[in-house]
Design a protein around this motif. Structure first.
Motif, PDB file in Angstrom:
ATOM      1  N   HIS A  12       0.831  -1.223   0.000  1.00 25.20           N
ATOM      2  CA  HIS A  12       0.000   0.000   0.000  1.00 25.20           C
ATOM      3  C   HIS A  12       0.862   1.269   0.000  1.00 25.20           C
ATOM      4  CE1 HIS A  12      -0.067  -0.822   4.603  1.00 25.20           C
ATOM      5  NE2 HIS A  12       0.884   0.054   4.348  1.00 25.20           N
ATOM      6  N   HIS A  59      -2.130   4.446   9.547  1.00 24.28           N
ATOM      7  CA  HIS A  59      -0.797   5.012   9.802  1.00 24.28           C
ATOM      8  C   HIS A  59      -0.882   6.332  10.563  1.00 24.28           C
ATOM      9  CE1 HIS A  59      -0.321   2.332   6.309  1.00 24.28           C
ATOM     10  NE2 HIS A  59       0.965   2.264   6.556  1.00 24.28           N
ATOM     11  N   GLU A 240       4.000  -5.451   8.447  1.00 29.66           N
ATOM     12  CA  GLU A 240       2.659  -5.315   7.836  1.00 29.66           C
ATOM     13  C   GLU A 240       2.223  -6.600   7.124  1.00 29.66           C
ATOM     14  OE1 GLU A 240       2.796  -0.513   6.741  1.00 29.66           O
ATOM     15  OE2 GLU A 240       3.019  -1.984   5.166  1.00 29.66           O
TER      16      GLU A 240
HETATM   17 FE    FE Z   1       2.433   1.030   5.396  1.00 28.48          FE
END
Ligand code: FE
Ligand code: DHB
Length: 279
Positions: A12, A59, A240
């Motif tokens: 991403h 985030h 992640e």
């Molecule tokens: Fe990230």
């Protein structure tokens, strides 16, 4: 009944959104990365899911470090993107499916996943960019989307094993939803990358390729690693990748691998696209 028709993974990377906005996807630097999405786009056009459940980490747009839920599910009918920095232009809002979300929440809590439910949730690049890479930009998105946020930002972070179990519980939740809804699970983030500190820029291609392979065919393999071991190999943001296990756990053990694409480096990351058919 709801049906999970497949699963997709995608990194991403924030800069992907700018590459799309600025029309750079066919430039030499970006082309090889975006070419990896073409089979996934074609599959989505044929499979026509009604809803995409996007497993991603926030985030700092919706949750700041003072309050970080381990697992949080969007339970709204609309989700807005907003300016989070990176030069990213906010996208059109996404339509959710609150009725399905509440069903999932009920089932997850019954299965002892005591998630945070969010009736308002801003979605950041972790959610938005993979959808943009797979569908292109739209003023009205052609699919509903439900955010499922996993904390990979502030320790303690859930383990790979826990994420796989969450995926299995998510699969059970969807199996028991009475409406005819076609669902795709999108696991975002990863593969190896680290954006700050002494090891900023590290990428481990060998580990990335093994993770992609094993998550597709033998996801339990990933659960042998502690989070510290994953971070040592894949970098602080490489953790992640555990979110891919939520996607994988929701699918059948023998889901078929339709497509696999890896490209590194792109921005600071080793980026992987997997398409798994669950039919
Ligand atoms: Fe990230
Ligand atoms: C990058 C990767 C990420 O996972 C992220 O959230 C932001 C940026 C990158 O590689 O630049």
């Amino acid at each position: 009944m709801a049906k999970i028709i497949g699963g997709i993974t995608s990194s991403h990377i924030a800069a992907v959104g700018n590459a799309i906005s600025q029309g750079l996807t066919q430039e030499p630097y970006w082309k090889r990365f975006f070419d990896g999405y073409e089979p996934a786009k074609t599959w989505l056009q044929q499979a026509k899911p009604d809803v995409v459940i996007v497993v991603y980490n926030d985030h700092g747009l919706n949750f700041f470090l003072d309050k970080v839920p381990t697992f949080a599910l969007g339970c709204a009918d609309i989700y807005e993107n907003a300016d989070e920095g990176w030069g990213l232009k906010p996208t059109a809002p996404f339509t959710g499916d609150a009725q399905l979300s509440w069903h999932i929440a009920q089932s997850l809590v019954e299965q002892e996943f005591d998630i945070c439910t969010c009736q308002e949730m801003k979605v950041d690049h972790g959610f938005v960019n993979p959808i943009r890479a797979l569908y292109g930009d739209h003023e009205q998105w052609p699919v509903k989307a439900i955010p499922l946020a996993v904390n990979t930002v502030q320790h303690p972070v859930p383990s790979a094993a826990r994420c796989l179990k969450l995926g299995r519980a998510l699969g059970k939740a969807l199996e028991s939803y009475p409406e005819d809804t076609r669902v795709v699970i999108l696991g975002t983030g990863g593969l190896s990358h680290q954006l700050q500190g002494e090891r900023a820029g590290i990428i481990d291609v060998e580990f990335d390729l093994e993770c992609m392979d094993k998550i597709a065919t033998e996801p339990e393999w990933m659960t042998q690693f502690s989070n510290a071991e994953i971070i040592r190999r894949a970098g602080s943001e490489g953790i992640e990748t555990i979110m891919w296990l939520v996607m994988r756990g929701a699918l059948k053990d023998d889901a078929a691998v339709l497509h696999k694409h890896y490209h590194a480096p792109i921005s600071n990351t080793g980026a992987g696209v997997l398409v798994l058919d669950n039919q």
